[in-house]
Design a protein around this motif. Structure first.
Motif, PDB file in Angstrom:
ATOM      1  N   HIS A  22       8.350  -0.042   6.650  1.00  0.00           N
ATOM      2  CA  HIS A  22       9.354   0.845   7.241  1.00  0.00           C
ATOM      3  C   HIS A  22       9.023   2.307   7.019  1.00  0.00           C
ATOM      4  CE1 HIS A  22      13.097   3.265   7.272  1.00  0.00           C
ATOM      5  NE2 HIS A  22      13.323   2.576   8.364  1.00  0.00           N
ATOM      6  N   HIS A  23       8.557   2.694   5.789  1.00  0.00           N
ATOM      7  CA  HIS A  23       8.294   4.116   5.590  1.00  0.00           C
ATOM      8  C   HIS A  23       7.243   4.460   4.538  1.00  0.00           C
ATOM      9  CE1 HIS A  23      11.805   3.227   2.907  1.00  0.00           C
ATOM     10  NE2 HIS A  23      11.070   3.917   2.046  1.00  0.00           N
ATOM     11  N   HIS A  24       6.607   3.493   3.930  1.00  0.00           N
ATOM     12  CA  HIS A  24       5.564   3.829   2.960  1.00  0.00           C
ATOM     13  C   HIS A  24       4.197   3.953   3.615  1.00  0.00           C
ATOM     14  CE1 HIS A  24       7.914   2.217  -0.796  1.00  0.00           C
ATOM     15  NE2 HIS A  24       8.395   3.350  -0.324  1.00  0.00           N
ATOM     16  N   GLY A  25       4.075   3.495   4.847  1.00  0.00           N
ATOM     17  CA  GLY A  25       2.785   3.539   5.518  1.00  0.00           C
ATOM     18  C   GLY A  25       1.926   2.339   5.158  1.00  0.00           C
ATOM     19  N   ILE A  26       0.612   2.497   5.351  1.00  0.00           N
ATOM     20  CA  ILE A  26      -0.319   1.371   5.202  1.00  0.00           C
ATOM     21  C   ILE A  26      -1.270   1.578   4.020  1.00  0.00           C
ATOM     22  CG2 ILE A  26      -2.178   0.097   6.355  1.00  0.00           C
ATOM     23  CD1 ILE A  26       0.654  -0.399   7.485  1.00  0.00           C
ATOM     24  N   GLY A  27      -1.925   2.751   4.003  1.00  0.00           N
ATOM     25  CA  GLY A  27      -2.854   3.055   2.919  1.00  0.00           C
ATOM     26  C   GLY A  27      -3.989   2.058   2.833  1.00  0.00           C
ATOM     27  N   LEU A  28      -4.419   1.811   1.619  1.00  0.00           N
ATOM     28  CA  LEU A  28      -5.491   0.852   1.382  1.00  0.00           C
ATOM     29  C   LEU A  28      -4.913  -0.554   1.265  1.00  0.00           C
ATOM     30  CD1 LEU A  28      -8.516   0.476   0.607  1.00  0.00           C
ATOM     31  CD2 LEU A  28      -7.825   0.812  -1.772  1.00  0.00           C
ATOM     32  N   HIS A  29      -3.800  -0.631   0.567  1.00  0.00           N
ATOM     33  CA  HIS A  29      -3.270  -1.943   0.191  1.00  0.00           C
ATOM     34  C   HIS A  29      -2.745  -2.757   1.363  1.00  0.00           C
ATOM     35  CE1 HIS A  29      -1.353  -5.037  -2.079  1.00  0.00           C
ATOM     36  NE2 HIS A  29      -0.136  -4.642  -1.736  1.00  0.00           N
TER      37      HIS A  29
END
Lengths: 494, 385
Positions: free
Chosen positions: A448-455
């Motif tokens: 919802h709002h933390h994004g994707i990043g590496l994990h």
């Protein structure tokens, strides 16, 4: 401190790092001097101490590794440009020399979005920290991308405005970071999320070209270019400046809280309120575990707390309070007054539990998903049940904190007992896998709002299916060498 | 509670760095390295041998103003200045204190004073001889920064004591309290100064030491014991002492108050506020005794931003310190008050010289503005700015 192993068993993250490490390219050390000529030598950092600090963001796994003394990959250098022209010159230099570029704001991301897993140069934009314009008539504000959220809001507040965007990381994160992670603020139910707030961006593309989109109330001129940078997580370029919507400071604030029978009743109350078209600034519904944890003796065990926080024009606040009271009246409930809301407000950004749990041998993390209203009750049950089925987990609980006419989010917190790094990383991954799989099966979106990043990159094919190809091609077109923030968003390194 | 360096650095290193926006050094320098979590991460890595404890690593610990803002904010009660102090001490033992600090130490050891030779300062204080009572049990410790930069503040302070009927004396010569040395990591040298002062106090039989310099009162109150020195006298800041006198009715405002708009603002020195908890006394003095209209700086009190003036940062990173000062001066200028009052010579110096002249408030020491307000001190002269 780059490759793992000090006798301890290899973890999943070790394997990922080893794979990424094989994609590491030799760094031409002459570039340190050349970067220094662009920014001034004091703004290029290569000491072990600097590189160790920049090796992580606020993701739980790097924190676990710091806690357990396990290595993290480090960048070859960190550069802090002072303006857009310097960012462009840095990007030109690095791209010409095939050096990976990792854009960096406040390092407050919680999914490893700034980890320099293949080495390269971290470009920290925090020296770009100026508020450039506050436009009273047009209700817009323009600032450089490296300004810390709180500093931006403070400057706006002194001029009589707010931008209404308060992620929990507002004291740490930057304007640019909020844009490229596609963030949501705690008051988003009223003010919208970053994609609703953003009006224009200036960005430096891979290779050094600078683009700026037009500030306007609305435009019908092809696909929205600024939106391509929202959630791009440093894979398409570096955002250097942004123009956002602002609002007059709220005339009044108020809050009311209620105890309701169960989570389903609470969800139904929110759904009905959102259907009216009114937009309380904050609506937070806690499941029984989180109700007890957050409000302790104020709540009856097994019941749920729902908090409404209102702000804006006084008459509108009155109306919102009235409509919510009428809506809640149709359900079994107990009024808790205004104290729980103010309690939340005062403690809304306190996260001291994270390090304290970790030092007690516990792993704690949060994840956030969303879905349309008809799917939410089943999604909640499926995720919690699936996560609790993972051996070693201590608890899984959730609250809803960002609502829409069409649905809401679920913010899930889990705790697991893992005294060593091997157990911790394996358990962590198993719990996340269970949660993400349950979410996708129940028709939710995995973030919802933390994004994707590496994990979270590994779940992207499941989220988007064949549509992911659009993002891949966009990225390839803008970054043909694949140098921008390797391993993030798409998972594939290089 | 016993200070546990290992636990503190560990908790801070795995925390999401939520206090970073309040760190004045990070706000100016921008690099993650100097944020509270950055310093904790490095400390932890050094402890574990993951990075070398060398001049480079040690130098990071000097990017701290010692302002305690992060401690004020931290829900886990992590005390960065405290663990920075521990590591600076270690840097001192290991010969890793970065330039230009060794030069500061050498000068201080030679001159026995931070700014100018103590003997020169003593000569400059002769003009206040008539205001001193050699038999007094109250010792006024001016501090070398006040004596060097703001000698009129000494006169104003002594006039206030005189008006309250308090007999005071001063040391001659008055040597450094040891704060700059202690703050930079020179423990043994700091202890040498502390012991010398303790001996003077003991010989003089003083019961109370009053100083207008919060660094002096801080190091005497909070650090001497750790340096192995016992000071057998009560230590108070001038604002605490004057507030007592005013509260007891020994110092009254009114008759001599001079005309003027009377609006002032007040900057809380970090070493007086967050380190010693003195917030109300200066405000009571300004609004009660001085009858000033006090407008608060935002942020003020517990969250008052640092001005960068403390030798703990100004002596090693003067450009960073000035950058911090410019930011704080802007906070004060926003109040619209024409006069910015503070209660520390280091703040007075920094705020009086940072930033552009345009729109900057006049910066004054609290004792000086009170003495002027009460008609005890002539107009003209005094603080810089």
């Amino acid at each position: 401190m780059e490759s793992a192993t000090s006798g301890a068993p290899r973890t999943g993250f070790d394997v990922l790092l080893e794979r990424a490490g094989r994609a590491r390219r030799p760094f031409p050390t002459r570039l340190v001097g050349e970067l220094g000529r662009i920014t001034g030598p004091g703004h290029v950092l290569t000491r072990d101490a600097d590189l160790a600090v920049y090796a992580r963001d606020s993701w739980t796994v790097p924190a676990l590794r710091v806690h357990h003394g396990r290595p993290l990959p480090v960048a070859d250098a960190v550069v802090l440009p002072g303006d857009t022209a310097e960012v462009a010159a840095v990007m030109t230099l690095l791209y010409e020399n095939d050096v990976p570029v990792i854009p960096f704001g406040g390092g407050s991301g919680v999914l490893g979005g700034t980890l320099p897993i293949t080495g390269g140069v971290i470009v920290d934009v925090k020296r770009l920290d100026k508020v450039l314009d506050i436009n009273d008539e047009g209700l817009t504000a323009t600032a450089q991308a490296g300004i810390i959220g709180t500093d931006f809001e403070t400057a706006l507040g002194r001029a009589g405005f707010t931008w209404g965007h308060f992620p929990q990381s507002t004291d740490v994160g930057t304007l640019g970071g909020f844009i490229v992670t596609r963030s949501a603020g705690q008051f988003s139910t009223k003010y919208g999320n970053i994609e609703d707030i953003l009006l224009a961006v200036e960005a430096v593309l891979p290779g050094g070209a600078v683009i700026r989109t037009k500030t306007t109330a609305r435009s019908s001129t092809g696909p929205d270019i600024k939106s391509m940078f929202v959630g791009s997580e440093g894979t398409l370029g570096i955002v250097t400046e942004a123009t956002v919507r602002i609002h007059p400071r709220p005339e009044r604030r108020d809050t009311r809280a209620y105890e309701v029978e169960d989570f389903a009743d609470g969800l139904e109350i929110i759904r009905r309120v959102m259907r009216t078209g009114l937009r309380p600034a904050v609506i937070r519904l806690y499941d029984p575990i989180e109700s007890l944890h957050s409000f302790k003796e104020r709540v009856t065990q097994g019941k749920c707390v729902i908090v409404f926080f209102y702000q804006g024009l006084g008459r509108l606040v009155d109306l919102e309070v009235e409509v919510v009271e009428e809506t809640v009246a149709a359900f079994r409930h107990r009024k808790l007054g205004s104290e729980p809301g103010w309690h939340w407000y005062k403690r809304r950004n306190v996260v001291s539990g994270l390090p304290e749990f970790m030092t007690q041998g516990l792993v704690v993390d949060t994840l956030e998903v969303a879905a349309t209203w008809e799917r939410i009750p089943a999604l909640y049950r499926a995720m919690i049940d699936r996560m609790l089925a993972v051996k070693g987990i201590v608890s899984a609980s959730a609250h809803s904190s960002h609502s829409y006419s069409q649905g809401t989010n679920l913010y899930v917190t889990f705790l697991a007992f893992a005294p060593d790094i091997g157990t911790a990383e394996a358990l962590y991954q198993s719990i996340w896998d269970a949660a993400m799989e349950a979410c996708l099966e129940a028709g939710g979106t995995i973030g919802h709002h933390h994004g994707i990043g590496l994990h979270r990159a590994k779940y992207m094919p499941g989220e988007h299916g064949p549509a992911l190809e659009v993002l891949r091609r966009l990225r390839s077109a803008l970054d043909p060498k694949g140098l921008m923030n390797p391993g993030k968003l798409f998972g594939k390194v290089g | 509670m016993k200070f546990d360096l290992s636990t503190q650095t560990h908790i801070c290193a795995i925390c999401p760095n939520m206090c970073r926006f309040l760190c004045p050094v990070a706000a100016v320098e921008k690099a993650e390295t100097v944020t509270p979590r950055g310093k904790a991460t490095i400390t932890l890595a050094v402890e574990r041998g993951e990075i070398a404890w060398d001049a480079e690593a040690a130098s990071v610990l000097y990017h701290c103003a010692g302002c305690k803002m992060c401690r004020e904010w931290c829900p886990s009660n992590v005390d960065i200045p405290e663990f920075t102090a521990h590591l600076r001490e270690r840097a001192g033992r290991d010969g890793l204190i970065p330039d230009p600090a060794p030069g500061v130490r050498d000068r201080l050891m030679r001159d026995r004073s931070f700014r100018r030779p103590a003997a020169e300062l003593a000569a400059g204080l002769d003009r206040y001889r008539d205001l001193l009572s050699p038999e007094a049990t109250v010792l006024y410790f001016a501090g070398c920064s006040t004596a060097t930069l703001f000698p009129d503040v000494i006169g104003a302070t002594l006039r206030l004591f005189e008006a309250a009927g308090v007999k005071v004396t001063m040391l001659r010569p008055e040597e450094c309290c040891g704060f700059p040395l202690e703050a930079l990591g020179y423990r043994e040298e700091a202890a040498d100064f502390a012991a010398a002062l303790a001996e003077s106090i003991s010989k003089g039989g003083y019961e109370t030491i009053v100083s207008g310099c919060p660094m002096c009162t801080h190091v005497m109150k909070e650090r001497y014991a750790a340096l192995g020195v016992e000071l057998r006298a009560e230590v108070v800041h001038v604002t605490e002492f004057l507030d007592r006198l005013a509260g007891a009715g020994n110092l009254r405002g009114g008759q001599g108050a001079r005309p003027g708009d009377g609006t002032v603002t007040y900057h809380d020195p970090c070493y007086l506020g967050r380190h010693q908890g003195v917030y109300d006394e200066p405000r009571r003095l300004l609004t009660g005794l001085g009858r000033f209209n006090l407008v608060e700086v935002d942020p003020g009190r517990e969250l008052a931003a640092c001005c960068g003036g403390a030798p703990s940062i100004d002596a090693v990173l003067p450009r960073t310190a000035t950058g911090i000062g410019v930011r704080r001066l802007a906070d004060a200028a926003r109040t619209g008050a024409g006069t910015l009052v503070t209660a520390c010579p280091h703040c007075l110096e920094m705020l009086g010289s940072a930033g552009d002249d345009g729109g900057r408030p006049v910066v004054r020491d609290i004792a000086e503005v009170l003495a002027r307000r009460l008609g005890l001190w002539p107009s003209g002269g005094g603080g810089r700015g």
